[in-house]
Motif scaffolding. Structure first.
Motif, PDB file in Angstrom:
ATOM      1  N   GLN A 196       0.836  -1.205   0.000  1.00 21.18           N
ATOM      2  CA  GLN A 196       0.000   0.000   0.000  1.00 21.18           C
ATOM      3  C   GLN A 196       0.871   1.256   0.000  1.00 21.18           C
ATOM      4  O   GLN A 196       0.628   2.193  -0.757  1.00 21.18           O
ATOM      5  N   SER A 243       2.508   1.722  -3.348  1.00 19.98           N
ATOM      6  CA  SER A 243       1.521   2.179  -4.342  1.00 19.98           C
ATOM      7  C   SER A 243       1.288   3.679  -4.208  1.00 19.98           C
ATOM      8  O   SER A 243       1.235   4.403  -5.205  1.00 19.98           O
ATOM      9  N   GLU A 244       1.159   4.140  -2.977  1.00 16.93           N
ATOM     10  CA  GLU A 244       0.948   5.571  -2.736  1.00 16.93           C
ATOM     11  C   GLU A 244       2.166   6.387  -3.166  1.00 16.93           C
ATOM     12  O   GLU A 244       2.022   7.452  -3.774  1.00 16.93           O
ATOM     13  N   GLN A 270       2.279   6.543  -6.939  1.00 18.30           N
ATOM     14  CA  GLN A 270       1.272   7.479  -7.432  1.00 18.30           C
ATOM     15  C   GLN A 270       1.748   8.921  -7.268  1.00 18.30           C
ATOM     16  O   GLN A 270       1.565   9.748  -8.152  1.00 18.30           O
ATOM     17  N   LYS A 271       2.402   9.209  -6.138  1.00 18.83           N
ATOM     18  CA  LYS A 271       2.930  10.560  -5.905  1.00 18.83           C
ATOM     19  C   LYS A 271       4.006  10.883  -6.936  1.00 18.83           C
ATOM     20  O   LYS A 271       4.038  11.992  -7.478  1.00 18.83           O
TER      21      LYS A 271
END
Length: 124
Positions: free
Chosen positions: A9, A12-13, A16-17
């Motif tokens: 998780q 993934s964050e 994305q950033k």
């Protein structure tokens, strides 16, 4: 396994950033390139003008008369600044692409580890 889920998780964050930052930086580069093209067009216009031609600069709602050498110098300065900014942003884009790729690889490794653990649980 729960630790790997949390790591997945977080990765993934982070990925994305990176991708959001990359898109913002690419947009900024495109704006600079448009400004560069506009200033190059103005620079070409200056070449065809006579030395005593009237050049006006828009300052707010007012047109102010400007000396040709001053105007040429201002445009050249802007082009130099824009060129440096484009170079700086290109470096930033490179950094973001490299960071994004590292996180993508890390993410894939964690996903594979989780899949392997799930398969072992299902089979065992």
């Amino acid at each position: 396994m729960e630790e790997d889920q949390a790591k997945l998780q977080a990765l993934s964050e982070t990925l994305q950033k990176f991708q959001d930052d990359l898109q913002t930086t690419i947009d900024a580069r495109q704006k600079l390139e448009a400004q560069q093209q506009e200033n190059k067009a103005v620079q070409k216009e200056f070449v065809s003008l006579a030395d005593d031609a009237g050049i006006y600069k828009l300052v707010g709602p007012v047109l102010l008369k400007q000396d040709k050498t001053e105007a040429v110098s201002a445009v050249e300065g802007r082009l130099e600044f824009i060129g440096k900014e484009i170079s700086r942003i290109e470096g930033r884009i490179q950094e973001l692409q490299e960071g994004s790729e590292k996180k993508r690889v890390e993410l894939l490794q964690v996903q594979q580890k989780l899949q392997l653990a799930a398969q072992q649980q299902a089979g065992g």
